[in-house]
Scaffold this motif. Structure first.
Motif, mmCIF file in Angstrom:
data_model
loop_
_atom_site.group_PDB
_atom_site.id
_atom_site.type_symbol
_atom_site.label_atom_id
_atom_site.label_comp_id
_atom_site.label_asym_id
_atom_site.label_seq_id
_atom_site.Cartn_x
_atom_site.Cartn_y
_atom_site.Cartn_z
ATOM 1 N N GLU A 130 -13.908 -27.522 26.255
ATOM 2 C CA GLU A 130 -15.101 -28.947 26.534
ATOM 3 C C GLU A 130 -16.378 -28.244 25.384
ATOM 4 O OE1 GLU A 130 -15.368 -29.268 30.388
ATOM 5 O OE2 GLU A 130 -14.320 -30.642 30.635
ATOM 6 N N SER A 131 -16.656 -27.225 26.105
ATOM 7 C CA SER A 131 -17.605 -26.948 24.662
ATOM 8 C C SER A 131 -17.142 -26.649 22.825
ATOM 9 C CB SER A 131 -18.582 -25.104 25.051
ATOM 10 O OG SER A 131 -17.114 -23.967 24.313
ATOM 11 N N LEU A 132 -16.922 -26.922 22.907
ATOM 12 C CA LEU A 132 -16.049 -26.817 20.882
ATOM 13 C C LEU A 132 -16.572 -28.305 20.528
ATOM 14 C CD1 LEU A 132 -12.021 -25.597 21.768
ATOM 15 C CD2 LEU A 132 -14.228 -24.518 21.439
ATOM 16 N N ASP A 133 -17.003 -27.591 18.751
ATOM 17 C CA ASP A 133 -17.691 -29.027 18.574
ATOM 18 C C ASP A 133 -16.643 -29.521 17.518
ATOM 19 O OD1 ASP A 133 -17.660 -26.472 16.841
ATOM 20 O OD2 ASP A 133 -20.107 -27.196 16.888
ATOM 21 N N GLU A 134 -17.319 -30.267 16.462
ATOM 22 C CA GLU A 134 -15.831 -30.541 15.260
ATOM 23 C C GLU A 134 -15.608 -29.404 14.174
ATOM 24 O OE1 GLU A 134 -15.043 -33.541 14.310
ATOM 25 O OE2 GLU A 134 -15.721 -34.374 17.044
ATOM 26 N N ASN A 135 -16.229 -28.521 14.661
ATOM 27 C CA ASN A 135 -16.241 -27.236 13.287
ATOM 28 C C ASN A 135 -15.511 -26.471 14.114
ATOM 29 O OD1 ASN A 135 -17.542 -28.205 11.363
ATOM 30 N ND2 ASN A 135 -19.435 -27.100 12.249
ATOM 31 N N ASP A 136 -15.574 -25.990 15.297
ATOM 32 C CA ASP A 136 -14.861 -25.649 16.030
ATOM 33 C C ASP A 136 -13.421 -25.535 16.376
ATOM 34 O OD1 ASP A 136 -16.584 -23.629 16.939
ATOM 35 O OD2 ASP A 136 -17.497 -24.848 19.022
ATOM 36 N N LEU A 137 -13.171 -27.109 16.818
ATOM 37 C CA LEU A 137 -11.868 -27.861 16.781
ATOM 38 C C LEU A 137 -11.144 -27.908 15.589
ATOM 39 C CD1 LEU A 137 -13.058 -30.385 18.400
ATOM 40 C CD2 LEU A 137 -11.490 -29.265 19.243
ATOM 41 N N GLU A 138 -11.311 -27.234 14.576
ATOM 42 C CA GLU A 138 -11.059 -27.578 12.770
ATOM 43 C C GLU A 138 -10.428 -25.946 12.301
ATOM 44 O OE1 GLU A 138 -10.135 -29.907 11.720
ATOM 45 O OE2 GLU A 138 -10.750 -31.062 12.342
ATOM 46 N N LYS A 139 -11.297 -24.748 13.304
ATOM 47 C CA LYS A 139 -10.812 -23.308 13.285
ATOM 48 C C LYS A 139 -9.054 -23.514 13.956
ATOM 49 C CE LYS A 139 -15.155 -21.846 13.544
ATOM 50 N NZ LYS A 139 -16.017 -20.910 14.631
ATOM 51 N N GLU A 140 -8.751 -22.200 12.920
ATOM 52 C CA GLU A 140 -7.246 -22.321 12.807
ATOM 53 C C GLU A 140 -7.085 -20.966 13.203
ATOM 54 O OE1 GLU A 140 -5.750 -25.261 9.384
ATOM 55 O OE2 GLU A 140 -6.700 -23.876 9.087
ATOM 56 N N PHE A 141 -5.687 -20.795 13.223
ATOM 57 C CA PHE A 141 -4.839 -19.393 13.395
ATOM 58 C C PHE A 141 -3.381 -19.217 12.739
ATOM 59 C CE2 PHE A 141 -3.574 -21.207 17.676
ATOM 60 C CZ PHE A 141 -2.202 -21.467 17.513
ATOM 61 N N PHE A 142 -3.483 -18.183 12.702
ATOM 62 C CA PHE A 142 -1.489 -18.773 11.432
ATOM 63 C C PHE A 142 -0.692 -18.241 12.303
ATOM 64 C CE2 PHE A 142 1.334 -16.068 8.857
ATOM 65 C CZ PHE A 142 1.737 -16.911 8.279
ATOM 66 N N HIS A 143 0.254 -18.876 12.442
ATOM 67 C CA HIS A 143 1.550 -18.107 13.527
ATOM 68 C C HIS A 143 2.567 -18.041 12.235
ATOM 69 C CE1 HIS A 143 4.798 -18.333 16.431
ATOM 70 N NE2 HIS A 143 3.720 -18.550 17.183
ATOM 71 N N PRO A 144 2.815 -16.215 12.508
ATOM 72 C CA PRO A 144 3.392 -15.928 11.875
ATOM 73 C C PRO A 144 4.944 -16.226 11.773
ATOM 74 C CG PRO A 144 2.484 -13.929 13.213
ATOM 75 C CD PRO A 144 1.898 -15.510 13.296
ATOM 76 N N GLU A 145 5.888 -16.904 13.238
ATOM 77 C CA GLU A 145 7.050 -17.618 13.007
ATOM 78 C C GLU A 145 7.460 -18.903 12.243
ATOM 79 O OE1 GLU A 145 7.294 -17.324 17.483
ATOM 80 O OE2 GLU A 145 8.650 -15.224 17.077
ATOM 81 N N SER A 146 5.833 -19.611 12.412
ATOM 82 C CA SER A 146 6.607 -20.934 11.423
ATOM 83 C C SER A 146 5.797 -21.000 10.629
ATOM 84 C CB SER A 146 5.796 -22.061 12.234
ATOM 85 O OG SER A 146 4.143 -21.445 12.941
ATOM 86 N N LYS A 147 4.914 -19.714 10.357
ATOM 87 C CA LYS A 147 4.188 -19.789 8.907
ATOM 88 C C LYS A 147 3.385 -20.791 8.342
ATOM 89 C CE LYS A 147 6.889 -15.915 7.659
ATOM 90 N NZ LYS A 147 7.098 -14.842 8.075
ATOM 91 N N GLU A 148 3.339 -20.957 10.094
ATOM 92 C CA GLU A 148 1.857 -22.142 9.908
ATOM 93 C C GLU A 148 0.757 -21.861 10.589
ATOM 94 O OE1 GLU A 148 5.409 -25.774 9.828
ATOM 95 O OE2 GLU A 148 3.972 -25.553 12.012
ATOM 96 N N LYS A 149 -0.550 -22.675 9.635
ATOM 97 C CA LYS A 149 -1.853 -22.673 10.425
ATOM 98 C C LYS A 149 -1.856 -23.137 10.859
ATOM 99 C CE LYS A 149 -4.334 -20.916 6.374
ATOM 100 N NZ LYS A 149 -5.516 -21.039 5.003
ATOM 101 N N VAL A 150 -2.626 -23.566 12.593
ATOM 102 C CA VAL A 150 -2.802 -24.529 13.645
ATOM 103 C C VAL A 150 -3.906 -24.505 14.028
ATOM 104 C CG1 VAL A 150 -1.531 -24.653 15.920
ATOM 105 C CG2 VAL A 150 -0.645 -23.667 14.198
ATOM 106 N N SER A 151 -4.408 -25.827 13.786
ATOM 107 C CA SER A 151 -5.786 -26.080 14.287
ATOM 108 C C SER A 151 -5.953 -25.974 15.198
ATOM 109 C CB SER A 151 -6.617 -27.276 13.799
ATOM 110 O OG SER A 151 -5.825 -28.146 14.581
ATOM 111 N N LEU A 152 -7.364 -26.037 16.200
ATOM 112 C CA LEU A 152 -7.214 -25.414 17.214
ATOM 113 C C LEU A 152 -6.981 -27.057 17.963
ATOM 114 C CD1 LEU A 152 -10.920 -23.228 18.287
ATOM 115 C CD2 LEU A 152 -7.875 -22.276 18.267
#
Length: 177
Positions: A130-152
């Motif tokens: 609930e504290s996340l703003d628009e910029n936070d929601l766009e942040k990503e992590f990389f999942h090495p199994e799917s080889k994809e970046k996943v946004s929050l």
């Protein structure tokens, strides 16, 4: 038979990322995640040890394993959110959930500890979400199994789906004789 097994594996279908993720959709997903600890507690609170050993499909997890898996999975998810919020596109550490579900703490202890974990963890997780703003929601992590970046924002949807997915498994298992 294979089609029936697939329906049992994915009773609500697989997660499909919407083309557009709106603020309203994110709020709905957060509500689903917020309500999950109470819903899983309500689904399991009066079950006997025998009932907790029921499976939702042949060779599937027991209700007990599902509850413990949800605690394990949601712990990992909260860590992934925190990593993405504090590092630049971190590579997350996958884990072998099927092997975790076979460990003694997933098969041989009461579900009460995992219900407590889910209650406390979701309190913190929802506060964070609930504290996340628009910029936070766009942040990503990389999942090495799917080889994809996943946004929050996508991951919020994935975990709302995850909550509903496993609640459906528990309801199916409760109906199995």
């Amino acid at each position: 038979m294979e089609q029936n097994i697939e329906k049992l594996k994915f009773p609500i279908g697989k997660f499909h990322k919407p083309e557009f993720i709106t603020k309203e959709l994110i709020q709905n997903w957060i509500k689903i995640i917020a309500e999950f600890p109470e819903k899983i507690k309500n689904e399991t609170q009066n079950l006997t040890e025998v009932e907790l050993e029921k499976q939702y499909r042949p060779n599937g997890w027991t209700i007990k394993q599902i509850v413990h898996h949800c605690a394990d999975s949601h712990i990992n998810s909260l860590v992934r959110f925190k990593l993405a919020l504090t590092e630049e596109t971190p590579t997350i550490k996958p884990y072998f959930e099927n092997l975790w579900a076979e460990l003694s703490d997933s098969k041989n202890i009461s579900i009460q500890s995992s219900l407590k974990i889910l209650e406390g963890l979701h309190t913190r997780w929802i506060h964070l979400l609930e504290s996340l703003d628009e910029n936070d929601l766009e942040k990503e992590f990389f999942h090495p199994e799917s080889k994809e970046k996943v946004s929050l924002k996508t991951n919020i949807g994935m975990y709302a789906w995850h909550c509903e997915h496993h609640l459906a498994h528990i309801k199916i298992a409760k109906g199995n004789e």
